[in-house]
Design a protein around this motif. Structure first.
Motif, short mmCIF file in Angstrom:
data_model
loop_
_atom_site.label_atom_id
_atom_site.label_comp_id
_atom_site.label_asym_id
_atom_site.label_seq_id
_atom_site.Cartn_x
_atom_site.Cartn_y
_atom_site.Cartn_z
N LEU A 1 -6.76 -3.77 -11.11
CA LEU A 1 -6.43 -4.70 -12.20
C LEU A 1 -7.71 -5.32 -12.76
O LEU A 1 -7.87 -5.47 -13.98
CB LEU A 1 -5.49 -5.80 -11.71
CG LEU A 1 -4.03 -5.39 -11.47
CD1 LEU A 1 -3.28 -6.47 -10.69
CD2 LEU A 1 -3.32 -5.10 -12.78
N ARG B 1 -5.36 -4.96 -6.74
CA ARG B 1 -6.13 -6.09 -7.29
C ARG B 1 -7.44 -5.62 -7.90
O ARG B 1 -7.81 -6.03 -9.00
CB ARG B 1 -6.44 -7.10 -6.18
CG ARG B 1 -5.45 -8.23 -6.10
CD ARG B 1 -5.66 -9.02 -4.87
NE ARG B 1 -5.64 -8.16 -3.68
CZ ARG B 1 -5.52 -8.60 -2.45
NH1 ARG B 1 -5.45 -9.86 -2.20
NH2 ARG B 1 -5.49 -7.76 -1.43
N ASN C 1 0.85 -1.20 0.00
CA ASN C 1 0.00 0.00 0.00
C ASN C 1 0.88 1.24 0.00
O ASN C 1 0.60 2.21 -0.68
CB ASN C 1 -0.92 -0.01 1.22
CG ASN C 1 -2.06 -0.97 1.02
OD1 ASN C 1 -2.69 -1.01 -0.05
ND2 ASN C 1 -2.34 -1.79 2.01
P1 ADP Z 1 0.91 -3.01 3.25
O1 ADP Z 1 1.82 -2.00 2.65
O2 ADP Z 1 -0.32 -2.41 3.86
O3 ADP Z 1 1.60 -4.04 4.11
P2 ADP Z 1 0.74 -5.14 1.31
O4 ADP Z 1 2.21 -5.34 1.25
O5 ADP Z 1 -0.09 -6.24 1.86
O6 ADP Z 1 0.32 -3.80 2.01
O7 ADP Z 1 0.26 -4.84 -0.19
C1 ADP Z 1 -1.06 -4.53 -0.50
C2 ADP Z 1 -1.17 -4.35 -1.99
O8 ADP Z 1 -0.81 -5.59 -2.63
C3 ADP Z 1 -2.58 -3.99 -2.46
O9 ADP Z 1 -2.54 -2.99 -3.45
C4 ADP Z 1 -3.04 -5.30 -3.08
O10 ADP Z 1 -3.97 -5.09 -4.10
C5 ADP Z 1 -1.74 -5.84 -3.66
N1 ADP Z 1 -1.86 -7.27 -3.97
C6 ADP Z 1 -1.99 -8.31 -3.12
N2 ADP Z 1 -2.15 -9.47 -3.82
C7 ADP Z 1 -2.10 -9.15 -5.14
C8 ADP Z 1 -2.20 -9.87 -6.36
N3 ADP Z 1 -2.38 -11.18 -6.37
N4 ADP Z 1 -2.10 -9.19 -7.52
C9 ADP Z 1 -1.91 -7.85 -7.52
N5 ADP Z 1 -1.83 -7.11 -6.41
C10 ADP Z 1 -1.91 -7.73 -5.23
#
Ligand code: ADP
Length: 400
Positions: free
Chosen positions: A286, A283, A209
């Motif tokens: 996309l 996600r 994020n």
């Molecule tokens: P944070 O920075 O809050 O820890 P994360 O590292 O969990 O967040 O990342 C969240 C992001 O990852 C969101 O934008 C989510 O849509 C994206 N994401 C998670 N799984 C997928 C996927 N299979 N394909 C594309 N994006 C993904």
């Protein structure tokens, strides 16, 4: 050895209970809506889950509930809080004062308080978490692990802004960088995966994020994309990333915005959310793109293009590259973003293998072709492990 890892935010807190030696995770959870109502989500054992809706007027009630849940009832994983040997705190801003993790002391808390102007939302919550743990888990050592620490090795020509020099000397206005525990963990893993052991040139794309890129030479950060605050650099879930000061001041005058109002737009309403108009979650964007939504398509193209530009810049900063690493929710899971970022980078020695890129796995892996000069790694990050391990090393005296 059991370390209670706490990441205290302004209205939420995340926790884990981990053995840093065996890397076993006994429990992981999250308290949300602190000060509003209160929800605790607790995971333990083999995929067992618990959700409690209990009033959490302040962080103190939230941490009390977490500790009670760890020790009693359905979610119990330890007999008493005495089984916790130490507490490791994620701390956001360590300024220039902290270049590594430290044992929490009154002096450390005092220094963190002085740094509050640099992280007005995060540092107060981190300090509160430390003080509450000292009260609720008495006699156990607390360690602070700073998000900014890993980037303290940047040379001055990389971290300085070209503002009048006294803005730095008077106010500490410079680039600090964030996500340091992740950049450290991933670059360190990458170094282990490379055949080459000297003059290692690693680029880490932490894409979640919040997103940032770092350039790491021989294990030391030499540049990173976030700045004084996390709003700089890449386009993120809701953050704008690099936007010129002229565009910002023009938006303020056109929209009659105050500085706080403009920063709210830059931090919370921009990025993937602002461009797609749909969601900050890649996600969903996309999915929107696949359904033919043009703004979702633009958001995805911008995300990838922004990352690619930083990769190019950091290949130049490192005088070449040995490994490009992807991590975070997007970096670990989106084959499409990795594909667009790496397209056309063969000239820099980065040649992605489409079959390897599209294969799903939770393991660290190399997705470059065999003939690629540099490696392209997908490495799941583990910031909690870095916090637990730093805590372990400091409390056992392995690291002073
Ligand atoms: P944070 O920075 O809050 O820890 P994360 O590292 O969990 O967040 O990342 C969240 C992001 O990852 C969101 O934008 C989510 O849509 C994206 N994401 C998670 N799984 C997928 C996927 N299979 N394909 C594309 N994006 C993904």
């Amino acid at each position: 050895m059991l370390v209670f890892i706490l990441n205290a935010g302004s209205s939420s807190l995340k926790y884990q209970l981990m053995n840093p030696v065996s890397k076993e995770v006994l429990a992981v959870g999250l308290c949300e809506r602190i000060g509003i109502d209160g929800v605790l989500k607790h995971e333990f054992g083999d995929d067992a889950k618990l959700k409690l809706e209990v009033a959490m007027p302040t962080h103190k009630e939230a941490i009390e509930l977490v500790l009670k849940t760890l020790c009693e009832g359905e979610g119990k994983v330890i007999d008493s809080i005495n089984d916790i040997d130490a507490i490791g705190h994620r701390a956001v801003h360590g300024g220039e004062e902290f270049a590594s993790s430290v044992m929490v002391s009154p002096k450390v808390i005092e220094t963190m308080k002085k740094l509050i102007p640099l992280a007005p939302l995060h540092n107060p919550a981190n300090i509160m978490g430390m003080e509450i743990c000292q009260e609720l888990i008495p006699g156990k050592p607390n360690v602070a692990v700073f998000d900014t620490a890993f980037h303290q090795t940047m040379p001055d020509y990389a971290y300085m802004y070209a503002l009048p020099y006294d803005q730095y000397t008077k106010h500490g206005i410079r680039k600090y960088g964030f996500h340091g525990t992740s950049h450290y963990f991933v670059s360190n893993e990458a170094q282990g995966m490379l055949d080459k052991k000297h003059n290692t040139r690693v680029i880490v794309c932490h894409l979640g994020n919040g997103s940032s890129v770092s350039a790491v030479l021989n294990g030391k950060c030499i540049d990173t994309s976030m700045g004084l605050t996390p709003v700089q650099g890449l386009m993120m879930g809701t953050r704008a990333g690099d936007v010129g000061a002229g565009a910002l001041s023009y938006m303020m005058s056109q929209e009659n915005l105050t500085i706080d109002g403009a920063l709210d737009v830059m931090n919370k309403k921009s990025g993937i959310l602002g461009i797609s108009g749909k969601s900050s979650d890649l996600r969903e964007v996309l999915e929107g793109m696949q359904a033919g939504d043009e703004r979702c398509k633009l958001a995805v193209e911008m995300v990838a293009y922004n990352i690619k530009k930083y990769v190019g810049a950091y290949v130049a900063a490192l005088d070449g590259v040995d490994a490009l690493c992807f991590t975070g929710g997007i970096g670990e899971n989106s084959a499409l973003i990795r594909e667009i970022v790496c397209a056309g980078l063969d000239g820099m020695g980065l040649n992605i293998d489409p079959t390897k890129n599209n294969k799903r796995s939770q393991e660290p892996r190399d997705i470059a072709t065999n003939s690629s000069t540099a490696r392209i790694f997908v490495i799941p990050t583990n910031e909690e492990y870095v916090i637990a391990n730093d805590t372990y090393k400091i409390v056992t005296g392995l690291e002073k």
